[in-house]
Design a protein around this motif. Structure first.
Motif, PDB file in Angstrom:
ATOM      1  N   PRO A  69      24.430 -66.081 -22.801  1.00 57.34           N
ATOM      2  CA  PRO A  69      23.190 -66.188 -22.025  1.00 57.34           C
ATOM      3  C   PRO A  69      22.494 -64.833 -21.843  1.00 57.34           C
ATOM      4  O   PRO A  69      21.285 -64.722 -22.039  1.00 57.34           O
ATOM      5  CB  PRO A  69      23.649 -66.778 -20.689  1.00 57.34           C
ATOM      6  N   GLY A  70      23.254 -63.804 -21.512  1.00 54.81           N
ATOM      7  CA  GLY A  70      22.673 -62.481 -21.332  1.00 54.81           C
ATOM      8  C   GLY A  70      22.183 -61.875 -22.628  1.00 54.81           C
ATOM      9  O   GLY A  70      21.140 -61.207 -22.666  1.00 54.81           O
ATOM     10  N   VAL A  71      22.922 -62.099 -23.711  1.00 56.84           N
ATOM     11  CA  VAL A  71      22.505 -61.594 -25.023  1.00 56.84           C
ATOM     12  C   VAL A  71      21.205 -62.259 -25.448  1.00 56.84           C
ATOM     13  O   VAL A  71      20.283 -61.596 -25.932  1.00 56.84           O
ATOM     14  CB  VAL A  71      23.614 -61.825 -26.084  1.00 56.84           C
ATOM     15  N   GLN A  84      26.955 -61.011 -36.449  1.00 57.21           N
ATOM     16  CA  GLN A  84      26.303 -62.324 -36.487  1.00 57.21           C
ATOM     17  C   GLN A  84      25.125 -62.381 -35.521  1.00 57.21           C
ATOM     18  O   GLN A  84      24.118 -63.038 -35.797  1.00 57.21           O
ATOM     19  CB  GLN A  84      27.295 -63.449 -36.137  1.00 57.21           C
ATOM     20  N   GLN A  85      25.242 -61.710 -34.387  1.00 52.65           N
ATOM     21  CA  GLN A  85      24.151 -61.709 -33.428  1.00 52.65           C
ATOM     22  C   GLN A  85      22.933 -60.988 -33.994  1.00 52.65           C
ATOM     23  O   GLN A  85      21.807 -61.462 -33.865  1.00 52.65           O
ATOM     24  CB  GLN A  85      24.593 -61.068 -32.112  1.00 52.65           C
ATOM     25  N   ILE A  86      23.149 -59.855 -34.637  1.00 52.34           N
ATOM     26  CA  ILE A  86      22.047 -59.099 -35.236  1.00 52.34           C
ATOM     27  C   ILE A  86      21.375 -59.929 -36.325  1.00 52.34           C
ATOM     28  O   ILE A  86      20.144 -60.016 -36.386  1.00 52.34           O
ATOM     29  CB  ILE A  86      22.536 -57.739 -35.765  1.00 52.34           C
ATOM     30  N   GLU A  87      22.171 -60.572 -37.173  1.00 51.02           N
ATOM     31  CA  GLU A  87      21.611 -61.429 -38.232  1.00 51.02           C
ATOM     32  C   GLU A  87      20.810 -62.587 -37.633  1.00 51.02           C
ATOM     33  O   GLU A  87      19.723 -62.920 -38.111  1.00 51.02           O
ATOM     34  CB  GLU A  87      22.733 -61.974 -39.113  1.00 51.02           C
ATOM     35  N   ALA A  88      21.343 -63.199 -36.586  1.00 46.35           N
ATOM     36  CA  ALA A  88      20.660 -64.331 -35.954  1.00 46.35           C
ATOM     37  C   ALA A  88      19.329 -63.893 -35.345  1.00 46.35           C
ATOM     38  O   ALA A  88      18.317 -64.592 -35.489  1.00 46.35           O
ATOM     39  CB  ALA A  88      21.558 -64.951 -34.882  1.00 46.35           C
ATOM     40  N   ILE A  89      19.305 -62.752 -34.703  1.00 48.29           N
ATOM     41  CA  ILE A  89      18.072 -62.259 -34.088  1.00 48.29           C
ATOM     42  C   ILE A  89      17.063 -61.903 -35.168  1.00 48.29           C
ATOM     43  O   ILE A  89      15.873 -62.218 -35.045  1.00 48.29           O
ATOM     44  CB  ILE A  89      18.369 -61.061 -33.159  1.00 48.29           C
ATOM     45  N   ARG A  90      17.519 -61.278 -36.231  1.00 52.80           N
ATOM     46  CA  ARG A  90      16.620 -60.940 -37.342  1.00 52.80           C
ATOM     47  C   ARG A  90      16.000 -62.208 -37.926  1.00 52.80           C
ATOM     48  O   ARG A  90      14.789 -62.271 -38.160  1.00 52.80           O
ATOM     49  CB  ARG A  90      17.369 -60.169 -38.428  1.00 52.80           C
ATOM     50  N   ASP A 124      20.050 -51.610 -30.473  1.00 52.55           N
ATOM     51  CA  ASP A 124      19.699 -50.904 -29.247  1.00 52.55           C
ATOM     52  C   ASP A 124      19.416 -51.893 -28.116  1.00 52.55           C
ATOM     53  O   ASP A 124      19.850 -51.687 -26.976  1.00 52.55           O
ATOM     54  CB  ASP A 124      18.488 -49.997 -29.488  1.00 52.55           C
ATOM     55  N   ALA A 125      18.701 -52.977 -28.422  1.00 56.54           N
ATOM     56  CA  ALA A 125      18.383 -53.985 -27.410  1.00 56.54           C
ATOM     57  C   ALA A 125      19.644 -54.670 -26.883  1.00 56.54           C
ATOM     58  O   ALA A 125      19.695 -55.073 -25.723  1.00 56.54           O
ATOM     59  CB  ALA A 125      17.420 -55.028 -27.970  1.00 56.54           C
ATOM     60  N   LEU A 126      20.669 -54.771 -27.731  1.00 58.75           N
ATOM     61  CA  LEU A 126      21.919 -55.412 -27.337  1.00 58.75           C
ATOM     62  C   LEU A 126      22.942 -54.427 -26.783  1.00 58.75           C
ATOM     63  O   LEU A 126      24.027 -54.829 -26.368  1.00 58.75           O
ATOM     64  CB  LEU A 126      22.545 -56.153 -28.526  1.00 58.75           C
ATOM     65  N   SER A 127      22.602 -53.143 -26.776  1.00 62.51           N
ATOM     66  CA  SER A 127      23.584 -52.118 -26.394  1.00 62.51           C
ATOM     67  C   SER A 127      24.088 -52.277 -24.964  1.00 62.51           C
ATOM     68  O   SER A 127      25.169 -51.808 -24.638  1.00 62.51           O
ATOM     69  CB  SER A 127      23.008 -50.717 -26.593  1.00 62.51           C
ATOM     70  N   ASP A 181      30.017 -57.448 -12.464  1.00 64.53           N
ATOM     71  CA  ASP A 181      29.508 -57.152 -11.126  1.00 64.53           C
ATOM     72  C   ASP A 181      29.137 -55.682 -10.951  1.00 64.53           C
ATOM     73  O   ASP A 181      29.023 -55.194  -9.840  1.00 64.53           O
ATOM     74  CB  ASP A 181      30.530 -57.564 -10.056  1.00 64.53           C
ATOM     75  N   GLU A 182      28.976 -54.959 -12.074  1.00 63.88           N
ATOM     76  CA  GLU A 182      28.652 -53.534 -12.025  1.00 63.88           C
ATOM     77  C   GLU A 182      27.474 -53.162 -12.918  1.00 63.88           C
ATOM     78  O   GLU A 182      27.194 -51.988 -13.115  1.00 63.88           O
ATOM     79  CB  GLU A 182      29.873 -52.710 -12.426  1.00 63.88           C
ATOM     80  N   GLY A 183      26.813 -54.144 -13.534  1.00 64.43           N
ATOM     81  CA  GLY A 183      25.662 -53.869 -14.384  1.00 64.43           C
ATOM     82  C   GLY A 183      26.001 -53.300 -15.749  1.00 64.43           C
ATOM     83  O   GLY A 183      25.142 -52.726 -16.401  1.00 64.43           O
ATOM     84  N   VAL A 184      27.229 -53.489 -16.193  1.00 61.51           N
ATOM     85  CA  VAL A 184      27.685 -52.894 -17.446  1.00 61.51           C
ATOM     86  C   VAL A 184      27.705 -53.892 -18.599  1.00 61.51           C
ATOM     87  O   VAL A 184      27.386 -53.540 -19.727  1.00 61.51           O
ATOM     88  CB  VAL A 184      29.098 -52.279 -17.265  1.00 61.51           C
ATOM     89  N   CYS A 185      28.034 -55.157 -18.338  1.00 60.21           N
ATOM     90  CA  CYS A 185      28.311 -56.091 -19.433  1.00 60.21           C
ATOM     91  C   CYS A 185      27.087 -56.858 -19.934  1.00 60.21           C
ATOM     92  O   CYS A 185      27.099 -57.364 -21.050  1.00 60.21           O
ATOM     93  CB  CYS A 185      29.409 -57.063 -19.032  1.00 60.21           C
TER      94      CYS A 185
END
Length: 169
Positions: A110-112, A147-153, A133-136, A47-51
């Motif tokens: 969902p956000g990722v 695993q997320q970086i590998e999946a996106i690649r 950087d996009a996931l930062s 609820d603060e725009g951080v996560c």
């Protein structure tokens, strides 16, 4: 937004290509309006725009739904993670996340996925640094991001061989 006294009104948007009228109290955020309309795929983590759990695309721009007033989105096209689905089922990003075990508890995913989709709309061959950087702006406590970086690649590689991506309208 309707309602001259500022206490309540409506916001007309297209959510994942479908016209929707959202009820919006004065000061209500986009995530509140979306979830009140049954779009529970948009998660509220901090609820603060951080996560980043509440990421959506608003007219193609990555948007933190927990910080964005619903009234600011009147007339906009809003894409949630459900908007990534197509007639054939899961989007390549979603399939690769499953293949790589990149979604564990699932709360942040969902956000990722929306952030990754936004990245792949801008570049077809992102480097690992560009992906990171996009996931930062997304906090994930389960996967450690590898695993997320590998999946996106891998999704980028698949999509590079496919037709250009477009946000469903």
């Amino acid at each position: 937004m309707d309602g001259n006294d500022g206490s309540a009104g409506t916001v007309s948007v297209r959510v994942n290509g479908e016209p929707v009228t959202l009820a919006a109290e004065r000061g209500e955020t986009l995530i509140e309006s979306l979830r009140n309309a049954g779009h529970y795929e948009v998660k509220n983590g901090c609820d603060e725009g951080v996560c980043g759990s509440c990421n959506v695309l608003c007219d193609g721009e990555l948007t933190r739904a927990c910080l964005t007033p619903a009234s600011r989105c009147d007339g906009a096209d809003v894409t949630t993670v459900k908007g990534l689905l197509d007639d054939d089922g899961l989007h390549a990003l979603q399939e690769e996340f499953l293949e790589h075990g990149a979604a564990q508890c699932g709360f942040c995913i969902p956000g990722v996925l929306v952030a990754a989709y936004h990245l792949l709309q801008r570049t077809t061959d992102p480097s690992d640094a560009e992906i990171a950087d996009a996931l930062s702006g997304n906090v994930c406590r389960c996967t450690g991001y590898a695993q997320q970086i590998e999946a996106i690649r891998d999704a980028a590689t698949r999509l590079d061989r496919a037709e250009p991506m477009e946000v469903e309208r």
